[in-house]
Design an enzyme around this catalytic site. Sequence first.
Site, PDB file in Angstrom:
ATOM      1  N   LYS A 136       0.974  -1.088   0.290  1.00 40.62           N
ATOM      2  CA  LYS A 136      -0.661   0.147  -0.348  1.00 40.62           C
ATOM      3  C   LYS A 136       1.129   1.589  -0.026  1.00 40.62           C
ATOM      4  O   LYS A 136       0.857   2.373  -0.476  1.00 40.62           O
ATOM      5  CB  LYS A 136      -0.799  -0.514   1.579  1.00 40.62           C
TER       6      LYS A 136
ATOM      7  N   ARG B  42      -9.207   1.262   8.790  1.00 39.71           N
ATOM      8  CA  ARG B  42      -9.148  -0.205   9.011  1.00 39.71           C
ATOM      9  C   ARG B  42     -10.015  -1.066   9.195  1.00 39.71           C
ATOM     10  O   ARG B  42     -10.211  -1.865   9.782  1.00 39.71           O
ATOM     11  CB  ARG B  42      -7.913  -0.333   9.892  1.00 39.71           C
TER      12      ARG B  42
ATOM     13  N   ARG C 242      11.297  -2.497  11.043  1.00 39.11           N
ATOM     14  CA  ARG C 242      10.402  -1.510  12.327  1.00 39.11           C
ATOM     15  C   ARG C 242      10.057  -2.758  13.409  1.00 39.11           C
ATOM     16  O   ARG C 242       9.876  -4.257  13.126  1.00 39.11           O
ATOM     17  CB  ARG C 242       8.675  -1.186  11.135  1.00 39.11           C
TER      18      ARG C 242
ATOM     19  N   ARG D 216      11.013  -6.885   5.372  1.00 41.06           N
ATOM     20  CA  ARG D 216      11.300  -4.899   4.960  1.00 41.06           C
ATOM     21  C   ARG D 216      12.085  -4.753   6.196  1.00 41.06           C
ATOM     22  O   ARG D 216      12.160  -4.817   7.205  1.00 41.06           O
ATOM     23  CB  ARG D 216       9.604  -4.333   5.015  1.00 41.06           C
TER      24      ARG D 216
ATOM     25  N   ARG E 133      -0.599  -9.151  12.901  1.00 39.24           N
ATOM     26  CA  ARG E 133      -0.781  -8.197  12.743  1.00 39.24           C
ATOM     27  C   ARG E 133      -2.063  -8.741  11.517  1.00 39.24           C
ATOM     28  O   ARG E 133      -3.758  -7.904  10.975  1.00 39.24           O
ATOM     29  CB  ARG E 133      -0.102  -7.430  11.508  1.00 39.24           C
TER      30      ARG E 133
HETATM   31  P1  AMP Z   1       0.920   0.427   8.703  1.00 37.29           P
HETATM   32  O1  AMP Z   1       2.383   1.113   8.301  1.00 37.29           O
HETATM   33  O2  AMP Z   1      -0.568   0.472   8.068  1.00 37.29           O
HETATM   34  O3  AMP Z   1       1.492  -1.060   8.242  1.00 37.29           O
HETATM   35  O4  AMP Z   1       0.360   0.222  11.055  1.00 37.29           O
HETATM   36  C1  AMP Z   1       1.369  -0.247  11.405  1.00 37.29           C
HETATM   37  C2  AMP Z   1       0.616   0.101  12.733  1.00 37.29           C
HETATM   38  O5  AMP Z   1      -0.645   1.294  13.527  1.00 37.29           O
HETATM   39  C3  AMP Z   1      -0.870  -0.641  12.586  1.00 37.29           C
HETATM   40  O6  AMP Z   1      -0.812  -2.559  13.251  1.00 37.29           O
HETATM   41  C4  AMP Z   1      -1.724  -0.895  14.276  1.00 37.29           C
HETATM   42  O7  AMP Z   1      -0.780  -0.480  15.106  1.00 37.29           O
HETATM   43  C5  AMP Z   1      -1.771   0.963  13.777  1.00 37.29           C
HETATM   44  N1  AMP Z   1      -2.507   1.665  12.684  1.00 37.29           N
HETATM   45  C6  AMP Z   1      -2.059   2.725  11.571  1.00 37.29           C
HETATM   46  N2  AMP Z   1      -3.386   2.834  11.315  1.00 37.29           N
HETATM   47  C7  AMP Z   1      -4.310   3.110  11.552  1.00 37.29           C
HETATM   48  C8  AMP Z   1      -5.831   2.430  11.958  1.00 37.29           C
HETATM   49  N3  AMP Z   1      -6.464   2.792  10.851  1.00 37.29           N
HETATM   50  N4  AMP Z   1      -6.465   2.006  12.382  1.00 37.29           N
HETATM   51  C9  AMP Z   1      -6.159   1.527  13.734  1.00 37.29           C
HETATM   52  N5  AMP Z   1      -4.628   1.401  13.817  1.00 37.29           N
HETATM   53  C10 AMP Z   1      -3.580   1.893  13.136  1.00 37.29           C
END
Ligand code: AMP
Length: 217
Positions: A13, A88, A160, A127, A171
Amino acid sequence: MRLIILGAPGVGKGTQGKLLGASYQIPNISTGDILRTAIEQETELGTKAKEFMEKGELVPDDIMIGLIQHRLQFDDCENGFILDGFPRTVKQAVALDGYLQSVNKNINYVIALEVAEKKVIERLTSRRVCRNCGKDYNLITNPPPSNNRCSLCQGKIIQRSDDTKETVQNRLKVYQGKTKSLKEYFQKQGKLIILNGEGSIEQIQTRIRSFLDSKDR
Ligand code: AMP
């Protein structure tokens, strides 16, 4: 152009959103990046988000809805935006629609990228990212320079903390459980476009662009 890119963690994404954002000259808004910056800067938001993120859980809806409504009011969203990682949950999607309606706007398309789970796990655990500018690397397909410093900004390249195997599995479980119903939500609105997220970065970008260009005509 107001787009959402949907998909499990690791489907690409962020990579695709950044490229699209650069060509359309609109911001790619990654809620994950916003939260990571907040953690780094030790803000109140960061402190609240950290415990959820480290376990691979979702940050509560109310926090995320407030955060995105605030971000969408910045001037750079005037001509559009791409959302990467938001919404999400269906609750977040309903709140987003409500907010956009209140300012006479709407989402044009929701692009769902699909990648086999095995591949997603492989992509995430290999990653690496630049701690400073967020540029993505991958130990298998796009290895970091040997000094482990970013080729763009010389920042330190790290893994990360939620890209470890255990957290990645959680996740994905969270994604299957909560986020999948989002597809049905957007399908009902006639906005959902499902695209194959496997292949090279360029191939996937071409797939997305071909779809968007065909709608532009
Ligand atoms: P990402 O970088 O998009 O994979 O997000 C990393 C982490 O941030 C996720 O595993 C969640 O803990 C949190 N997170 C990011 N976006 C959201 C969202 N829209 N709703 C809830 N948690 C989020």
